[in-house]
Design a protein around this motif. Structure first.
Motif, PDB file in Angstrom:
ATOM      1  N   SER A  51      33.844  25.486  80.274  1.00 46.89           N
ATOM      2  CA  SER A  51      34.054  24.277  81.256  1.00 46.89           C
ATOM      3  C   SER A  51      34.616  24.772  82.592  1.00 46.89           C
ATOM      4  O   SER A  51      34.630  23.977  83.740  1.00 46.89           O
ATOM      5  N   ASN A  52      35.308  26.248  82.541  1.00 48.93           N
ATOM      6  CA  ASN A  52      35.854  26.521  84.090  1.00 48.93           C
ATOM      7  C   ASN A  52      34.595  27.265  84.865  1.00 48.93           C
ATOM      8  O   ASN A  52      34.999  27.919  85.855  1.00 48.93           O
ATOM      9  N   GLU A  53      33.346  27.322  84.316  1.00 51.98           N
ATOM     10  CA  GLU A  53      32.206  28.064  85.073  1.00 51.98           C
ATOM     11  C   GLU A  53      31.310  26.834  85.599  1.00 51.98           C
ATOM     12  O   GLU A  53      31.249  25.899  85.056  1.00 51.98           O
ATOM     13  N   ARG A  54      30.766  27.425  86.722  1.00 49.63           N
ATOM     14  CA  ARG A  54      29.935  26.553  87.431  1.00 49.63           C
ATOM     15  C   ARG A  54      28.372  26.911  87.443  1.00 49.63           C
ATOM     16  O   ARG A  54      27.789  25.977  87.368  1.00 49.63           O
ATOM     17  N   GLU A  55      28.186  28.071  87.196  1.00 46.54           N
ATOM     18  CA  GLU A  55      26.702  28.548  87.200  1.00 46.54           C
ATOM     19  C   GLU A  55      26.877  30.047  86.338  1.00 46.54           C
ATOM     20  O   GLU A  55      27.724  30.731  86.334  1.00 46.54           O
ATOM     21  N   HIS A  57      23.630  32.749  84.610  1.00 42.11           N
ATOM     22  CA  HIS A  57      22.294  33.346  84.604  1.00 42.11           C
ATOM     23  C   HIS A  57      22.138  34.338  83.180  1.00 42.11           C
ATOM     24  O   HIS A  57      23.104  34.909  82.693  1.00 42.11           O
ATOM     25  N   SER A  58      20.726  33.892  82.835  1.00 42.74           N
ATOM     26  CA  SER A  58      20.375  34.924  81.735  1.00 42.74           C
ATOM     27  C   SER A  58      18.883  34.979  81.888  1.00 42.74           C
ATOM     28  O   SER A  58      18.090  33.961  81.464  1.00 42.74           O
ATOM     29  N   GLY A  59      18.456  36.166  82.285  1.00 51.43           N
ATOM     30  CA  GLY A  59      16.982  36.502  82.512  1.00 51.43           C
ATOM     31  C   GLY A  59      16.581  35.337  83.411  1.00 51.43           C
ATOM     32  O   GLY A  59      16.833  34.949  84.520  1.00 51.43           O
ATOM     33  N   ARG A  60      15.363  34.644  83.117  1.00 46.65           N
ATOM     34  CA  ARG A  60      14.730  33.660  83.673  1.00 46.65           C
ATOM     35  C   ARG A  60      15.570  32.295  83.669  1.00 46.65           C
ATOM     36  O   ARG A  60      14.789  31.206  84.037  1.00 46.65           O
ATOM     37  N   LEU A  61      16.617  32.276  82.846  1.00 46.21           N
ATOM     38  CA  LEU A  61      17.408  30.910  82.782  1.00 46.21           C
ATOM     39  C   LEU A  61      18.563  30.913  83.663  1.00 46.21           C
ATOM     40  O   LEU A  61      19.246  31.910  83.950  1.00 46.21           O
ATOM     41  N   ARG A  62      18.645  29.789  84.367  1.00 46.30           N
ATOM     42  CA  ARG A  62      19.966  29.482  85.060  1.00 46.30           C
ATOM     43  C   ARG A  62      20.432  28.355  84.693  1.00 46.30           C
ATOM     44  O   ARG A  62      19.807  27.385  84.653  1.00 46.30           O
ATOM     45  N   VAL A  63      21.641  28.121  84.320  1.00 47.63           N
ATOM     46  CA  VAL A  63      22.601  26.899  84.157  1.00 47.63           C
ATOM     47  C   VAL A  63      23.679  26.815  84.855  1.00 47.63           C
ATOM     48  O   VAL A  63      24.314  27.720  85.423  1.00 47.63           O
ATOM     49  N   THR A  64      23.710  25.425  85.166  1.00 48.84           N
ATOM     50  CA  THR A  64      24.676  24.831  86.171  1.00 48.84           C
ATOM     51  C   THR A  64      25.382  23.959  85.329  1.00 48.84           C
ATOM     52  O   THR A  64      24.898  23.228  84.369  1.00 48.84           O
ATOM     53  N   LEU A  65      27.054  23.810  85.703  1.00 45.68           N
ATOM     54  CA  LEU A  65      27.741  22.857  85.051  1.00 45.68           C
ATOM     55  C   LEU A  65      28.547  22.183  86.238  1.00 45.68           C
ATOM     56  O   LEU A  65      29.220  22.854  87.059  1.00 45.68           O
ATOM     57  N   ASP A  66      28.582  20.934  86.404  1.00 48.98           N
ATOM     58  CA  ASP A  66      29.398  20.128  87.255  1.00 48.98           C
ATOM     59  C   ASP A  66      30.225  19.177  86.293  1.00 48.98           C
ATOM     60  O   ASP A  66      29.759  18.110  85.855  1.00 48.98           O
TER      61      ASP A  66
END
Lengths: 112, 113
Positions: A51-55, A57-66
């Motif tokens: 919850s305290n992270e915004r983005e 990456h793992s290889g070809r994956l990118r996750v964002t959290l707002d």
């Protein structure tokens, strides 16, 4: 109330294109996780974002959290036919008993 | 890499029969879970298990369901009298509280006929 609702429900793209899937949730979370499931098979953990992270990456994956919008996105870059699967987001709320709450998932089809 | 192992991978049973689904969790996990997924639907929480007792259960987990950790390693889900609507994939999972991530087993596909 339901947590971890993904959109779109289904996504069809050409190999090499990027795929973006979104997830929304309703209550506060400790972390949000993305899973992949090939047809009729098990759940494979892809990535976890706290919850305290915004983005992340793992290889070809990118996750964002707002957390202000209670939403997350999963981006798969340079997709491959082997990425064809269902993708689920799941939220974890440690103060509510450690259980993961899954969304309905996005079915991704990558055409070669 | 440590794995959660589930057996059997597929079980077909007659309606009204008892089934036991088995799981061997990762040894250093302390929290264990059963989830199920009816074909084409979302993954649903059934029950969580900690310190040899149920810590939480969903409304799906009625009196027909029970869980046990009989020997400190295996973790079982028993359905006493199966119904057609119990047909689903059942997943066992363990939680690593240090990083908050789950490890799922590959699932047992239960078909009630």
């Amino acid at each position: 109330s339901q947590q971890g609702e993904e959109d779109p429900q289904a996504l069809s793209i050409q190999e090499g294109e990027n795929a973006t899937m979104n997830c929304s949730y309703k209550t506060s979370i400790n972390n949000l996780q993305w899973y992949r499931q090939n047809s009729g098979r098990g759940l494979v953990h892809l990535i976890l974002i706290r919850s305290n992270e915004r983005e992340k990456h793992s290889g070809r994956l990118r996750v964002t959290l707002d957390t202000s919008k209670k939403s997350s996105s999963l981006l798969i870059t340079a997709s491959r036919a082997a990425d064809t699967a269902s993708y689920f987001c799941a939220t974890l709320h440690l103060e509510y008993g450690n259980k993961l709450v899954f969304g309905a998932g996005t079915i991704l089809r990558v055409k070669s | 890499e440590p794995e959660v192992t589930q057996t059997p991978s597929h079980q077909v049973t007659q309606m009204g029969q008892e089934v036991i689904l088995r799981c061997v969790p990762i040894s250093n996990h302390l929290y264990f879970y059963w989830y199920r997924q009816i074909l084409g639907q979302k993954v649903e929480f059934l029950v969580s298990f900690y310190n040899n007792e149920i810590s939480e259960k969903s409304e799906i987990f009625d009196d027909q369901f029970s869980v046990e950790r009989p020997d400190g390693s295996n973790f079982t889900l028993k359905i006493r009298s199966t119904k057609l609507e119990d047909s689903a994939m059942y997943f066992c999972a363990g939680l690593d509280r240090d990083w908050g991530g789950y490890t799922f087993g590959s699932g047992t596909r239960l078909t009630v006929v």
